[in-house]
Design a protein around this motif. Structure first.
Motif, PDB file in Angstrom:
ATOM      1  N   LYS A 138       0.637  -0.303  12.399  1.00  0.00           N
ATOM      2  CA  LYS A 138       0.556   1.163  12.221  1.00  0.00           C
ATOM      3  C   LYS A 138       0.893   1.513  10.772  1.00  0.00           C
ATOM      4  O   LYS A 138       1.730   0.868  10.147  1.00  0.00           O
ATOM      5  CB  LYS A 138       1.547   1.852  13.150  1.00  0.00           C
ATOM      6  N   VAL A 139       0.223   2.546  10.295  1.00  0.00           N
ATOM      7  CA  VAL A 139       0.460   2.967   8.910  1.00  0.00           C
ATOM      8  C   VAL A 139       0.899   4.421   8.897  1.00  0.00           C
ATOM      9  O   VAL A 139       0.296   5.263   9.579  1.00  0.00           O
ATOM     10  CB  VAL A 139      -0.823   2.806   8.059  1.00  0.00           C
ATOM     11  N   HIS A 140       1.940   4.719   8.149  1.00  0.00           N
ATOM     12  CA  HIS A 140       2.440   6.089   8.000  1.00  0.00           C
ATOM     13  C   HIS A 140       2.433   6.416   6.507  1.00  0.00           C
ATOM     14  O   HIS A 140       2.641   5.534   5.682  1.00  0.00           O
ATOM     15  CB  HIS A 140       3.858   6.213   8.539  1.00  0.00           C
ATOM     16  N   ALA A 161      -7.409   2.994   4.238  1.00  0.00           N
ATOM     17  CA  ALA A 161      -6.905   4.191   4.945  1.00  0.00           C
ATOM     18  C   ALA A 161      -7.587   5.440   4.394  1.00  0.00           C
ATOM     19  O   ALA A 161      -7.767   5.591   3.185  1.00  0.00           O
ATOM     20  CB  ALA A 161      -5.395   4.312   4.769  1.00  0.00           C
ATOM     21  N   ALA A 213      -2.513  -3.951   6.277  1.00  0.00           N
ATOM     22  CA  ALA A 213      -3.004  -3.242   7.468  1.00  0.00           C
ATOM     23  C   ALA A 213      -4.439  -3.647   7.799  1.00  0.00           C
ATOM     24  O   ALA A 213      -4.774  -3.898   8.959  1.00  0.00           O
ATOM     25  CB  ALA A 213      -2.904  -1.734   7.251  1.00  0.00           C
ATOM     26  N   LEU A 215       6.565  -2.650   4.426  1.00  0.00           N
ATOM     27  CA  LEU A 215       6.363  -3.003   5.836  1.00  0.00           C
ATOM     28  C   LEU A 215       7.743  -3.170   6.479  1.00  0.00           C
ATOM     29  O   LEU A 215       8.515  -4.055   6.084  1.00  0.00           O
ATOM     30  CB  LEU A 215       5.563  -4.295   5.920  1.00  0.00           C
ATOM     31  N   ASN A 217      -7.002  -1.494   0.972  1.00  0.00           N
ATOM     32  CA  ASN A 217      -6.401  -0.630   1.996  1.00  0.00           C
ATOM     33  C   ASN A 217      -7.356   0.531   2.256  1.00  0.00           C
ATOM     34  O   ASN A 217      -7.409   1.478   1.473  1.00  0.00           O
ATOM     35  CB  ASN A 217      -5.025  -0.109   1.562  1.00  0.00           C
ATOM     36  N   GLY A 258       1.447  -2.735   0.273  1.00  0.00           N
ATOM     37  CA  GLY A 258       0.411  -1.709   0.432  1.00  0.00           C
ATOM     38  C   GLY A 258      -1.005  -2.270   0.428  1.00  0.00           C
ATOM     39  O   GLY A 258      -1.936  -1.616   0.900  1.00  0.00           O
ATOM     40  N   GLY A 286       3.355   0.232  -0.646  1.00  0.00           N
ATOM     41  CA  GLY A 286       3.685   0.045   0.765  1.00  0.00           C
ATOM     42  C   GLY A 286       4.957  -0.737   1.022  1.00  0.00           C
ATOM     43  O   GLY A 286       5.300  -1.654   0.267  1.00  0.00           O
ATOM     44  N   SER A 324       5.868  -1.268  11.101  1.00  0.00           N
ATOM     45  CA  SER A 324       5.128  -0.131  10.550  1.00  0.00           C
ATOM     46  C   SER A 324       5.009  -0.294   9.050  1.00  0.00           C
ATOM     47  O   SER A 324       5.974  -0.715   8.399  1.00  0.00           O
ATOM     48  CB  SER A 324       5.895   1.167  10.779  1.00  0.00           C
ATOM     49  N   LEU A 325       3.855   0.083   8.558  1.00  0.00           N
ATOM     50  CA  LEU A 325       3.677   0.105   7.108  1.00  0.00           C
ATOM     51  C   LEU A 325       3.821   1.545   6.643  1.00  0.00           C
ATOM     52  O   LEU A 325       3.145   2.436   7.155  1.00  0.00           O
ATOM     53  CB  LEU A 325       2.276  -0.430   6.752  1.00  0.00           C
ATOM     54  N   VAL A 335       3.341   3.997   3.508  1.00  0.00           N
ATOM     55  CA  VAL A 335       2.607   4.008   2.233  1.00  0.00           C
ATOM     56  C   VAL A 335       2.925   5.286   1.469  1.00  0.00           C
ATOM     57  O   VAL A 335       2.811   6.393   2.013  1.00  0.00           O
ATOM     58  CB  VAL A 335       1.084   3.901   2.473  1.00  0.00           C
TER      59      VAL A 335
END
Ligand SMILES: Cc1ncc(COP(=O)(O)O)c(C=O)c1O
Length: 386
Positions: free
Chosen positions: A381-383, A59, A367, A274, A57, A363, A272, A26-27, A29
């Motif tokens: 997955k990014v949180h 996102a 992703a 990871l 990134n 970061g 970020g 999981s990343l 951020v």
């Protein structure tokens, strides 16, 4: 490696609290870090317009944050364009920054209201002239900072100053508005002097075009290239800014053009971490001393910038004691999915399967690069945390 070299205790605790709640890989951020990097850039370059390079990134949470902070956006495709527009960014805050684009995509962007395009060749210029009539264009120069950039952008982009001159003259004839020049000295550029070389070329062209063609350019896009904090130390962004500001004044005196920046890595890289898990620790023969550590994220799971071991991420592991060199590899059935073999990382001798490895400063360019289904593994997955 000490975590404090990269993050404050509080920042690390916040990352760790989130990491403890999620599955690996999981990343995580931190939007707070991105906010601070953006505000720093505004302080260090008060005269510049900052176009976030969305590719670093894309996102939604990051685009929304930067939208609210007043950022502009550099997009590479109509897909990034749609995303940025759908989040409420107006087209006058967007630059189509890819020199390689289909004509129908130029038209699409134009129809959506985009009026700023990069180019580096006459065939592309003609596409822009046909499908984005009257738009502002800037021409990307070839610069070679590859020796000192960790992730060089090579000769794939840009053109020689002689050709840039011709493109600008032609742009005018085609009814476009040639406003300036751009360059990218290579991502994670460690030699600040590369900007000086590029600005000298730009100044030469500014003068020539004004003298010979009465075309007064008014803008320079200094690109990305500004650093994130990896293992190999660089100057701080503040130092980059003060040197580059000096080069601008040395070259242009009191007539400094408008400045665009297109930062990706320096804005979001540090934000970020990871989080990965050790899947297997093994050796290749009974007598071989090298341990291979296989983890659940690899080149296809977000760590593609370890190609040629270019980007050396700091890696944190929560075990003390004696350390030994290892080979670090990803989980897929592809032999190029080895992260670090020549640059040997030292990991604790008592490292066990199930332990977590934290890749810091991940970061940017992680992703968005992770594959959608290679070997069946889902995209990274990014949180988000504050
Ligand atoms: C056109 C363009 N602008 C900006 C960037 C961002 O560069 P960096 O991540 O070094 O800041 C890139 C990176 O590839 C790019 O291609």
């Amino acid at each position: 490696m000490e975590i404090e070299e990269y993050y404050s205790r509080e920042e690390w605790m916040r990352f760790k609290a989130k990491a403890d709640q999620v599955e690996t890989p999981s990343l995580i951020v931190s939007l707070g870090i991105i906010r601070r990097r953006f505000e720093e850039l505004l302080t260090f370059f008060p005269y510049a317009k900052i176009y976030y390079a969305v590719k670093a990134n894309p996102a939604k949470e990051i685009i929304e944050l930067l939208r609210d902070l007043g950022s502009y956006f550099d997009i590479a495709s109509i897909f990034e364009l749609d995303k940025v527009l759908s989040l409420g960014v107006s087209p006058d805050r967007i630059s189509f920054g890819n020199t390689i684009k289909k004509e129908k995509h130029i038209k699409y962007a134009y129809d959506k209201g985009v009026r700023l395009f990069v180019t580096d060749s006459k065939p592309d210029l003609h596409k822009v002239a046909r499908s984005a009539p009257g738009a502002d264009v800037f021409v990307r120069l070839i610069v070679d900072g590859s020796e000192t950039a960790d992730w060089p952008l090579s000769f794939k982009f840009g053109c020689h100053p002689d050709m840039a001159y011709d493109i600008i003259v032609e742009a005018k004839k085609l009814g476009l508005n040639p406003i300036g020049l751009s360059f990218h000295v290579g991502s994670q550029q460690r030699d600040i002097g590369q900007w000086d070389d590029a600005l000298t070329k730009a100044k030469y062209l500014f003068d020539l075009l004004e003298g010979e063609e009465k075309i007064k350019l008014k803008m320079i896009n200094l690109g990305g290239g500004f650093p994130a904090h990896y293992i190999q130390k660089t100057n701080e962004t503040k130092e980059y800014a003060s040197e580059i500001s000096r080069y601008l004044h040395d070259n242009f005196g009191d007539d400094v053009p408008q400045i665009m920046l297109e930062p990706g890595r320096s804005l979001v890289g540090d934000s970020g971490i990871l989080t990965t898990e050790v899947v297997l620790v093994a050796r290749k023969s009974n007598s071989n001393l090298t341990r291979w550590v296989y983890i659940d994220a690899g080149k296809f799971g977000g760590l593609i910038e370890t190609i040629d071991e270019s980007i050396k991420y700091p890696i944190h592991v929560e075990r003390d004691g004696k350390r030994e060199q290892v080979v670090l590899a990803g989980p897929t059935c592809d032999s190029m999915d080895i992260l670090y073999e020549n640059n040997k990382y030292e990991l604790p001798v008592n490292l066990e399967m199930g332990d977590r490895l934290y890749f810091l400063t991940t970061g940017a360019y992680t992703a968005s690069y992770s594959s959608v289904e290679f070997n069946g593994f889902p995209p990274l997955k990014v949180h988000f945390i504050e």
